[in-house]
Design a protein around this motif. Structure first.
Motif, short mmCIF file in Angstrom:
data_model
loop_
_atom_site.label_atom_id
_atom_site.label_comp_id
_atom_site.label_asym_id
_atom_site.label_seq_id
_atom_site.Cartn_x
_atom_site.Cartn_y
_atom_site.Cartn_z
N ILE A 61 48.60 45.93 30.07
CA ILE A 61 47.51 46.22 29.14
C ILE A 61 47.59 45.18 28.03
CG2 ILE A 61 48.90 47.87 27.83
CD1 ILE A 61 46.34 49.54 27.50
N HIS A 62 46.43 44.73 27.56
CA HIS A 62 46.39 43.70 26.52
C HIS A 62 45.52 44.16 25.35
CE1 HIS A 62 47.89 41.02 29.65
NE2 HIS A 62 46.84 41.33 30.39
N ALA A 63 45.77 43.62 24.19
CA ALA A 63 44.96 43.90 23.01
C ALA A 63 43.70 43.03 23.00
CB ALA A 63 45.78 43.65 21.75
N TYR A 64 43.51 42.22 24.02
CA TYR A 64 42.37 41.31 24.13
C TYR A 64 41.74 41.46 25.52
CZ TYR A 64 46.16 38.78 26.43
OH TYR A 64 47.22 38.45 27.23
N ALA A 65 40.48 41.08 25.63
CA ALA A 65 39.82 41.08 26.94
C ALA A 65 40.40 39.94 27.78
CB ALA A 65 38.31 40.90 26.76
N GLU A 66 40.39 40.15 29.08
CA GLU A 66 40.92 39.15 30.00
C GLU A 66 39.90 38.91 31.11
OE1 GLU A 66 45.27 38.45 31.76
OE2 GLU A 66 44.36 40.29 32.50
N GLY A 67 39.47 37.67 31.26
CA GLY A 67 38.53 37.31 32.32
C GLY A 67 39.28 36.81 33.53
N LEU A 68 38.89 37.27 34.71
CA LEU A 68 39.56 36.90 35.96
C LEU A 68 38.52 36.29 36.90
CD1 LEU A 68 41.57 40.23 36.35
CD2 LEU A 68 42.37 38.08 35.34
N LEU A 69 38.65 35.00 37.14
CA LEU A 69 37.74 34.27 38.03
C LEU A 69 38.48 33.92 39.31
CD1 LEU A 69 35.09 32.74 38.62
CD2 LEU A 69 36.07 30.79 37.39
N PHE A 72 33.78 37.04 39.25
CA PHE A 72 34.40 37.11 37.93
C PHE A 72 34.46 38.56 37.50
CE2 PHE A 72 34.06 37.22 33.28
CZ PHE A 72 35.09 36.38 32.92
N TYR A 73 35.60 38.98 36.96
CA TYR A 73 35.75 40.33 36.45
C TYR A 73 36.33 40.27 35.05
CZ TYR A 73 36.76 45.26 36.10
OH TYR A 73 36.78 46.56 35.69
N LEU A 74 35.74 41.02 34.14
CA LEU A 74 36.21 41.08 32.76
C LEU A 74 36.93 42.40 32.55
CD1 LEU A 74 36.31 39.69 29.99
CD2 LEU A 74 34.20 40.94 29.43
#
Length: 99
Positions: free
Chosen positions: A45-53, A75-77
């Motif tokens: 889990i992160h305190a920021y959004a993570e984009g996965l391409l 792509f998934y955010l």
């Protein structure tokens, strides 16, 4: 002027799956490349959004108890504060964008 980054070639040079390599920074964002090898990756889990391409292959995610499959070119955010894990069978090349 900078040279283009060949992401496929850079991914082929990665010596270990699931160990990301920083390939660029844009503002405060990191672009990290990694190779998936069909093994699961534990929940995080992160305190920021993570984009996965997904550059090639397929990414299988468990996002807050829901199964999400992302194919090549997809792509998934992952929103900030959401638990996510990589399920077995995820294989290929992934570009991660985070701040």
């Amino acid at each position: 002027m900078t040279n283009p980054i060949d992401l496929q070639q850079s991914a082929a040079l990665l010596d270990q799956a699931w160990r990301s390599k920083l390939v660029a920074r844009i503002g405060d964002a990191n672009l990290r490349l990694l190779r998936m090898d069909a093994q699961p990756y534990p929940a995080e889990i992160h305190a920021y959004a993570e984009g996965l391409l997904v550059l090639d292959g397929e990414l299988r995610l468990d996002v807050a108890g829901q199964t999400v499959t992302v194919g090549a070119g997809g792509f998934y955010l992952v929103p900030a504060g959401v638990t996510h894990a990589v399920a077995p069978g995820s294989k290929g090349t992934l570009l991660i964008l985070d701040v």
